[in-house]
Design an enzyme around this catalytic site. Sequence first.
Site, PDB file in Angstrom:
ATOM      1  N   TYR A  63       0.257  -4.968   2.576  1.00 24.17           N
ATOM      2  CA  TYR A  63       0.439  -3.916   1.575  1.00 24.17           C
ATOM      3  C   TYR A  63       1.639  -3.036   1.930  1.00 24.17           C
ATOM      4  O   TYR A  63       1.795  -2.586   3.068  1.00 24.17           O
ATOM      5  CB  TYR A  63      -0.820  -3.036   1.484  1.00 24.17           C
ATOM      6  N   GLY A 115       0.098   1.109  -4.595  1.00 25.78           N
ATOM      7  CA  GLY A 115      -0.996   1.585  -5.416  1.00 25.78           C
ATOM      8  C   GLY A 115      -1.509   0.486  -6.328  1.00 25.78           C
ATOM      9  O   GLY A 115      -1.732  -0.654  -5.893  1.00 25.78           O
ATOM     10  N   HIS A 168       9.534   8.788  -6.121  1.00 28.42           N
ATOM     11  CA  HIS A 168       8.518   9.806  -5.894  1.00 28.42           C
ATOM     12  C   HIS A 168       9.116  11.172  -5.516  1.00 28.42           C
ATOM     13  O   HIS A 168       8.368  12.132  -5.295  1.00 28.42           O
ATOM     14  CB  HIS A 168       7.544   9.343  -4.810  1.00 28.42           C
TER      15      HIS A 168
END
Length: 524
Positions: free
Chosen positions: A51, A58, A81
Amino acid sequence: MTEVGGRILSLKDFLQILFEESEIELNKEALEKIDKNFEFLKQFSTEKVIYGINTGFGPMAQYRISDDRTLQLQYNLIRSHSSGSGKPLPPLLCKAVTIARLNSLMQGYSGIHTETVELLATLINKNIVPCIYEHGGVGASGDLVQLAHLALTLIGEGEVYFEDEIQPTAEVFNRFNIQPLNIHIREGLAVLNGTSAMTGIGMINILQANKLLHWIIILSAITNEVVGAYSDHFSYELNIVKPHKGQNWVAAAMRDILSDSKLIRSRKEHLYESDAIRQKEIFEDKVQEYYSLRCVTQILGPIFDTIQHAEKIVTDELNSVNDNPVVDHENHNIFHGGNFHGDYVSLEMDKLKIAITKLSMLSERQLNYLLNDKLNQKFPPFVNLGVLGYNFGMQGVQFTAVSTVAENQTLSFPMYVHSIPNNNDNQDMVSMGTNAALITKKVIDNSFEVLAIQMMTVLQAVDYLDCSAQLSSKTNAVYTAIRKIFPKFINDMPRYKELAKVKDYFETSDPLALINAELPVANN
């Protein structure tokens, strides 16, 4: 010099770096651990689905990212972000966030290259502070938005605070020949995922909450003096039979502060052994003081305990691995979970702001007692040293105190239970930890205003009675110090600048040093 890594970073260490600008030295063994961790991740992630390395983030984690795009993926995460809004956080808070992130990464479980922590240490040592904004983080997958602005600084983009102004990061880096961070594997995710924004702000909140507690104990002591209160409510014998740590700590502090006061009265002498009192049917003096004077130890005791517990929890968070996944080179595995979730800090900040709101309420009630001549039967209305009806004394500033306490009461609604699912419902339970920490900071800032107003009023009361020589040596030291910045007044003049000076004094001075006391702060 403060060493970071390889040991627990305490609140004292943290504040030394933050306020005394103690230079950071990175622990060599911790750097070696980070390097081993990085090399493990590089080898382990080959031909595996990991991941945030070769997947999206997410709810987008179902998408595989090709090997030739994995590094750009990290840059995309940082830039996308960096979406904070509202006011820029003050530089002190941004520096606190940076220290907290560095300490977490120094634990050696984040799969980063040592360049990351070396660059963070350089920025801290040179006082180059990332510009971070107040709005954005929900505190679940860490303080993503706030920490994205930190990461944006590391890659040489965005803005920084330097020499008291906001400047482009690239220009400041060029000035010092600082090389922006190169992404190696997962440096973007490692910096963004974590609770370091709420934790850094929380550490400052704990410092200032301790300071407020010490000031309100001093104020409660002086207020008890000027009204001629009895000593038994803070006596050892009364408090020890209720064995709460905080209550007994506050009682001991008051006894220490008031040990040589000539104004505090003995109940035995004035009530138990007085022939004049025995013959009266109605007593002019109250036999027991109002609760805001008599119950100080019971009110402030839980506040002491709350601050102490908050320090333990937030310091634990400061020294935690709080990103995801955890890269464990010692067990040759990568563990996915939720260490970035901020509930620990969020709950402590909510408890802290409730406690500090109660502290400000106590201050306002003691203030009201001094200002209301019908209650105290000792001072003129509003401790007015001028002509009644013509002058107004402390009447105007009381409005400020009351309105500020009312705001605190509203702000005390907890963020911890205010979870709003987002991120396509991937983050279906969030902590709102940074919001909690920032609102707590607002409550603390407000409370310094309220206590400053009480102090101004207390000093006027001392001068009305002309009793400074009868104060205890410790409270007299406070009286003398603050009268230098807030002189006695009779005629009406604007008081807002003097209020600001007293508030600033409260925020920046050490009350324990002023009274030459060594009361404990909060022992873990």
